[in-house]
Design an enzyme around this catalytic site. Structure first.
Site, PDB file in Angstrom:
ATOM      1  N   PRO A   1       0.856  -1.201  -0.004  1.00 11.32           N
ATOM      2  CA  PRO A   1       0.073   0.208   0.031  1.00 11.32           C
ATOM      3  C   PRO A   1       0.833   1.321  -0.052  1.00 11.32           C
ATOM      4  CG  PRO A   1      -0.944  -1.689   1.548  1.00 11.32           C
ATOM      5  CD  PRO A   1       0.520  -2.272   1.068  1.00 11.32           C
TER       6      PRO A   1
ATOM      7  N   HIS B   1     -13.347  29.971  26.310  1.00 11.35           N
ATOM      8  CA  HIS B   1     -12.814  28.428  25.803  1.00 11.35           C
ATOM      9  C   HIS B   1     -11.280  28.464  26.358  1.00 11.35           C
ATOM     10  CE1 HIS B   1     -16.040  26.894  23.637  1.00 11.35           C
ATOM     11  NE2 HIS B   1     -16.360  28.151  23.284  1.00 11.35           N
TER      12      HIS B   1
ATOM     13  N   CYS C   1     -17.921  28.148  28.304  1.00 11.99           N
ATOM     14  CA  CYS C   1     -18.986  28.466  27.338  1.00 11.99           C
ATOM     15  C   CYS C   1     -20.664  28.258  27.546  1.00 11.99           C
ATOM     16  CB  CYS C   1     -18.686  28.202  25.845  1.00 11.99           C
ATOM     17  SG  CYS C   1     -19.425  29.118  24.557  1.00 11.99           S
TER      18      CYS C   1
ATOM     19  N   GLU D   1      -9.744  26.096  27.152  1.00 11.18           N
ATOM     20  CA  GLU D   1      -8.906  24.843  26.469  1.00 11.18           C
ATOM     21  C   GLU D   1      -7.878  25.180  25.201  1.00 11.18           C
ATOM     22  OE1 GLU D   1     -12.771  24.606  24.498  1.00 11.18           O
ATOM     23  OE2 GLU D   1     -12.259  25.426  26.244  1.00 11.18           O
TER      24      GLU D   1
ATOM     25  N   GLU E   1     -31.901  30.856  23.513  1.00  9.45           N
ATOM     26  CA  GLU E   1     -31.393  30.042  22.235  1.00  9.45           C
ATOM     27  C   GLU E   1     -32.282  28.895  22.426  1.00  9.45           C
ATOM     28  OE1 GLU E   1     -27.527  27.723  20.768  1.00  9.45           O
ATOM     29  OE2 GLU E   1     -27.592  28.831  22.836  1.00  9.45           O
TER      30      GLU E   1
ATOM     31  N   ARG F   1     -22.423  33.572  20.888  1.00  8.44           N
ATOM     32  CA  ARG F   1     -23.444  34.696  20.494  1.00  8.44           C
ATOM     33  C   ARG F   1     -24.355  35.084  21.683  1.00  8.44           C
ATOM     34  NH1 ARG F   1     -23.986  34.594  14.885  1.00  8.44           N
ATOM     35  NH2 ARG F   1     -23.481  32.738  13.758  1.00  8.44           N
TER      36      ARG F   1
END
Length: 542
Positions: free
Chosen positions: A188, A514, A386, A516, A410, A467
């Site tokens: 391969p 965020h 968040c 992270e 939301e 948002r």
């Protein structure tokens, strides 16, 4: 400037990104300034509108770029900050070319893939690395994919444009091990290299992904049929942790090959990998073990939470602790039986801490709110990110402030108590792509708060992608009932951090940001560091 191009063959998900990141780490450890680029051959402008199930995590850069998750690996391994420009997509290339055509920049010429698209690709690559020694470019997908052809043609032309000594091609390929036959198959990889050579690219280095060590005979065979030097056949055996890969590649001599081929001048032939080795040792030889429950809606695809899981690894390494992850579907916690589910996890010692990551949409939201409530009521260390912060606020509003029916607009536009609502500037936006509050923003931390103690700073700079916000109209009632808004935007209007008093809860903190995206292997993010430390302390006290 020097260029290293990373291609992949046989199958996808071979670890091209980790290979590119590892090469970047090894070269930076020798004193070179490194730039990293990821090419994604899809038609989107960026990754922002793609489903996590389709694409995995969207990694956000300081300048607000919504990019491929590989940029996260680049930043973590090489410890650099990248921009939106470091992720090049087919959509971005065509958008630029078509915009130029509409402006008349091509002066009436027929606009074609060659030379216009390929020239645009080359210019975009060159523009990202103006202040570096080496640019490492990973080509997404697999050699043979029709979508990748313009990019492969562009990197083929680089050799002619900038000179043979300034370009190096690394091909990552799979060597399948057939257990019944007891041997590795090279065919391969031979076909993959043949395909690449048919395009006009001769790899300088072969990185061979394998389950078992490669024999000398196999190396010789690959060198002969793929037309590379024997010492340029690099073994990339499965590692215990991705952070071990640079050390494995260093032992294989890949950095020396690159330095010699590109004729790089270095006063430091031996890389400074002392701290990296120590970090890897702590990961593979932990003294302790904890389990963090991640409550999410995309848990069937772990790549959707790559930066979060890696941030936990970083924090665990600092504390000589292996961090196991208990993946919990938020949809399984929607009704009152959630308590039984969570109690069982605690009983089985699978819930030393709870983390609720970001996300979008109504599906599974009640489960996340319930998980936040469980952490709050049972003194389980909690980190909300968040949407995880918004869920903590919804729980607090409903169950502490007694605002029955409190919700985010939301999920319920007619909520009686819209404690989470649109950011004012987001209310009239209709387009989805690149329109959120994106990138790095400053937060002012409350003196003496847990957030301020964790950061050990008066200000925090974090990346965002949202948002919605905690509705400022409800700040007073939330704080009057004991919620601490421990970080705000500089104007004091937007809640960036919330927490509970450490006298009533060992570790309950959440952020609209965020964090992270800024964690590093040898410098874990303070919020993840705090979560792991609190969870470990709790477990050791049992």
């Amino acid at each position: 400037m020097k260029f290293i191009f990373i291609t992949g063959g046989v199958v996808s998900s071979l670890g091209k990104g980790i290979t590119a990141s590892s090469i970047g780490r090894l070269l930076k450890a020798r004193g070179f300034k490194i730039n990293m680029v990821k090419i994604d051959p899809y038609l989107q402008i960026d990754a922002g509108t793609m489903s996590p199930y389709e694409h995995g995590e969207v990694f956000v850069t300081d300048d607000g770029g919504e990019t491929d998750l590989d940029l996260g690996n680049y930043e973590r391994f090489v410890d650099i900050k990248l921009s939106a420009n470091n992720n090049i997509t087919t959509g971005k290339v065509y958008w630029s070319v078509l915009s130029k055509e509409r402006r008349g920049d091509y002066l009436g010429k027929t606009v074609q893939v060659i030379p216009h698209i390929t020239n645009e690709i080359k210019e975009l690559i060159k523009s990202t690395g103006t202040n570096c020694d080496i640019t490492i470019v990973e080509i997404g997908g697999t050699v043979g994919d029709i979508e990748s052809l313009p990019f492969l043609e562009a990197i083929r032309q680089f050799k002619k444009d900038v000179g043979d000594n300034n370009v190096l091609y690394v091909h990552v390929s799979l060597l399948p091990y057939i257990k019944t036959a007891g041997e590795i198959k090279t065919k391969p990889t031979q076909h993959s290299v043949k395909e690449l050579r048919g395009i006009g690219i001769q790899p300088n280095i072969l990185v061979c992904r394998t389950e078992i060590p490669i024999s000398e005979k196999t190396r010789e065979k690959l060198a002969l049929f793929c037309d590379v030097e024997k010492d340029a056949v690099i073994e990339a055996k499965d590692a215990r942790t991705i952070y071990e890969v640079p050390l494995n590649l260093e032992r294989e001599g890949i950095a020396k090959l690159i330095i010699n081929k590109l004729k790089l001048n270095t006063n430091n032939s031996k890389p400074d990998l002392k701290e990296w080795r120590a970090m890897v040792d702590r990961i593979v030889n932990p003294l302790n073990e904890i389990t963090i429950g991640i409550v999410g809606k995309y848990i069937m695809l772990k790549d959707a939470y790559t930066s979060i899981t890696e941030s936990l690894v970083h924090a665990g390494a600092k504390h000589d602790t292996k961090v196991n992850i208990e993946w919990i579907s938020s949809e399984e916690l929607r009704d009152e039986t959630y308590k039984e589910t969570m109690d069982k996890l605690v009983e089985d010692e699978k819930l030393d801490g709870i983390l609720i990551p970001g996300g979008f949409g109504e599906r599974g939201i009640d489960g996340k709110v319930n998980a936040s409530k469980y952490a709050r009521e049972n003194n389980i260390p909690y980190l909300g990110i968040c949407l995880g912060m918004q869920c903590a606020v919804i729980d607090f509003a409903r169950n502490v402030c007694n605002l029955k029916g409190a919700n985010s607009t939301e999920f319920d536009e007619g909520a009686p108590f819209p404690v989470i609502d649109y950011l004012p500037e987001q209310r009239d936006i209709e387009d989805k792509g690149g329109t959120m509050r994106l990138g790095e923003y400053k937060a002012i931390l409350k003196e003496g708060s847990l957030a301020q103690k964790l950061y050990n700073e008066k200000e925090a700079f974090e990346r965002h992608r949202h948002r919605y916000e905690v509705n400022p109209e409800y700040h007073d009632i939330l704080t009057e009932n004991g919620l601490i808004i421990s970080g705000t935007s500089p104007d004091g209007k937007l809640a960036e951090f919330i927490e509970l008093d450490t006298l009533t809860h060992p570790y309950f903190i959440a952020t609209q940001a965020h964090p992270e995206f800024k964690s590093r292997p040898n410098k874990p993010h303070p919020l993840f560091d705090g979560l792991v430390k609190s969870a470990l302390d709790k477990k050791l006290k049992k």
